[in-house]
Scaffold this active site. Structure first.
Site, PDB file in Angstrom:
ATOM      1  N   CYS A 112     -10.580   3.357  -0.122  1.00 60.69           N
ATOM      2  CA  CYS A 112      -9.148   3.504   0.174  1.00 60.69           C
ATOM      3  C   CYS A 112      -8.903   2.737   1.450  1.00 60.69           C
ATOM      4  CB  CYS A 112      -8.775   4.976   0.337  1.00 60.69           C
ATOM      5  SG  CYS A 112      -7.071   5.244   0.898  1.00 60.69           S
ATOM      6  N   THR A 113      -7.858   1.933   1.483  1.00 58.28           N
ATOM      7  CA  THR A 113      -7.636   1.083   2.656  1.00 58.28           C
ATOM      8  C   THR A 113      -7.218   1.877   3.889  1.00 58.28           C
ATOM      9  OG1 THR A 113      -5.396   0.586   1.817  1.00 58.28           O
ATOM     10  CG2 THR A 113      -7.147  -1.012   1.355  1.00 58.28           C
ATOM     11  N   HIS A 114      -6.898   3.171   3.727  1.00 61.16           N
ATOM     12  CA  HIS A 114      -6.673   4.022   4.886  1.00 61.16           C
ATOM     13  C   HIS A 114      -7.986   4.357   5.613  1.00 61.16           C
ATOM     14  CE1 HIS A 114      -2.745   4.770   3.018  1.00 61.16           C
ATOM     15  NE2 HIS A 114      -2.358   5.350   4.140  1.00 61.16           N
ATOM     16  N   ASP A 158       0.872  -1.172   0.000  1.00 53.91           N
ATOM     17  CA  ASP A 158       0.000   0.000   0.000  1.00 53.91           C
ATOM     18  C   ASP A 158       0.906   1.218   0.000  1.00 53.91           C
ATOM     19  OD1 ASP A 158      -2.506   1.469   0.274  1.00 53.91           O
ATOM     20  OD2 ASP A 158      -1.869   1.887   2.321  1.00 53.91           O
ATOM     21  N   SER A 159       0.313   2.390  -0.185  1.00 52.06           N
ATOM     22  CA  SER A 159       1.096   3.616  -0.128  1.00 52.06           C
ATOM     23  C   SER A 159       1.584   3.912   1.281  1.00 52.06           C
ATOM     24  CB  SER A 159       0.271   4.796  -0.644  1.00 52.06           C
ATOM     25  OG  SER A 159      -0.873   4.992   0.169  1.00 52.06           O
ATOM     26  N   GLU A 206      -1.988   8.860   8.050  1.00 55.99           N
ATOM     27  CA  GLU A 206      -0.540   8.646   8.114  1.00 55.99           C
ATOM     28  C   GLU A 206       0.099   9.427   9.263  1.00 55.99           C
ATOM     29  OE1 GLU A 206       1.608   6.695   6.296  1.00 55.99           O
ATOM     30  OE2 GLU A 206      -0.125   5.756   5.340  1.00 55.99           O
ATOM     31  N   GLY A 235      -2.862   9.264  -4.209  1.00 60.09           N
ATOM     32  CA  GLY A 235      -4.074   9.765  -4.837  1.00 60.09           C
ATOM     33  C   GLY A 235      -3.887  10.830  -5.890  1.00 60.09           C
ATOM     34  N   CYS A 257      -4.261  -1.407  -1.992  1.00 58.84           N
ATOM     35  CA  CYS A 257      -4.326   0.020  -2.296  1.00 58.84           C
ATOM     36  C   CYS A 257      -5.334   0.201  -3.417  1.00 58.84           C
ATOM     37  CB  CYS A 257      -2.954   0.540  -2.730  1.00 58.84           C
ATOM     38  SG  CYS A 257      -2.968   2.263  -3.291  1.00 58.84           S
ATOM     39  N   ASN A 258      -6.402   0.943  -3.148  1.00 60.40           N
ATOM     40  CA  ASN A 258      -7.433   1.147  -4.162  1.00 60.40           C
ATOM     41  C   ASN A 258      -6.910   1.942  -5.344  1.00 60.40           C
ATOM     42  OD1 ASN A 258     -10.500   0.469  -3.121  1.00 60.40           O
ATOM     43  ND2 ASN A 258      -9.072   0.801  -1.437  1.00 60.40           N
TER      44      ASN A 258
END
Length: 295
Positions: free
Chosen positions: A207-209, A26-27, A175, A59, A89-90
């Site tokens: 978004c996985t966040h 993921d990011s 983050e 993004g 990560c979408n």
């Protein structure tokens, strides 16, 4: 290209051997929401996790950049022993996975199809909403996936993704460890106003966040709105992949087994990743390795 490990985590004693090694990226910390679901349902799988925290957020990245990042990271995860890749990560799933699947000869599981299927199952009114990064919204990958899945079905009421809302500040908030801050609540109210106006009854967390922000989002929207996290559906897809890998093993095509401790790599600050990540997976993230890309 070669990579340099800035810090090194050694193996831990007394660890049960895992059956399979899964690479995941993921990011940043967002993919840990997917990892949490996977380790809950598949405790014997070893996960090698890569958070591209030096280049977060994804993004606002171009499709070409996202493909390049995916090529680098997947190659690295394969070098570490990954037998399959979960693209947690979408933004990467929407923009890069179709190309990456053509380049790598191993299973790649993305977020889009599982998330769309879960939303279709969740909605009662047929009005689905989406919150995601700008790149994911711009790709229209989720609306295309919903139409593609529905085209294979017959009957039933009309279902449509009626509103897609970009939320560019959500990832930096997560983050920075500010998921439950007053700033997060204020920003969320602004982003979610169009979702409320669209009268959706199922909202894809695209978004996985965003599951880090789920309590705030649910509080604002109300309990009657179903929040759809693709992680569970992705885990079901991974189970099918593991069945095939196990079949290959039994057929003599694969004999590899690896130590079952999870391993974590980041391209940015390992201390911050460990601190924020352990708010979701308490005590499970340690000895985070930093990777420098040498070009």
């Amino acid at each position: 290209m070669e990579v340099q490990l800035v810090t090194e985590a050694g193996p831990r004693g007394g660890i049960k051997l895992a059956q399979h090694v899964i690479g995941m990226f993921d990011s940043g910390v967002g993919g840990l929401t997917v990892m949490k679901e996977i380790v809950t349902q598949l405790p014997d799988v070893q996960i090698i996790y890569f958070g591209d925290t030096a280049r977060v957020p994804y993004g606002n990245r171009s499709r070409e950049e996202l493909i390049h990042f995916g090529e680098e990271i997947i190659s690295f995860l394969i070098e570490q022993g990954a037998e399959a890749i979960v693209v947690a990560c979408n933004t990467s799933s929407a923009n890069a996975v179709p190309v990456l699947r053509e380049q790598f000869n191993l299973p790649l599981i993305g977020t889009i199809e599982p998330g769309a299927k879960a939303a279709i199952q969740a909605t009662a009114t047929g009005n689905i909403g989406l919150i995601a990064t700008e790149a994911t919204v711009r790709s229209k990958a989720y609306s295309s996936a919903v139409r593609r899945i529905l085209s294979k079905r017959r009957g039933g009421h009309a279902i449509e993704l009626v509103k897609a809302q970009a939320c560019p500040l959500f990832v930096p908030l997560v983050e920075a460890g500010l998921s439950h801050s007053p700033e997060a609540r204020g920003i969320a109210r602004t982003y979610l106003a169009p979702i409320q106006e669209a009268q959706v009854d199922a909202l894809i967390l695209g978004c996985t966040h965003y599951p880090f922000l789920a309590p705030v989002i649910q509080e604002i929207l109300g309990e009657e709105i179903i929040l759809v996290d693709p992680a569970q559906a992705m885990t079901e897809e991974l189970k099918e992949v593991l069945k095939q890998l196990e079949y290959n093993r039994e057929s003599g095509q694969e004999t590899h087994k690896a130590p079952g401790h999870h391993r974590f790599f980041v391209s940015g600050d390992p201390v911050l990743f460990e601190r924020v990540g352990n708010t979701l997976l308490p005590g499970q993230i340690h000895d985070v390795n930093q990777v420098n890309w040498n070009r």
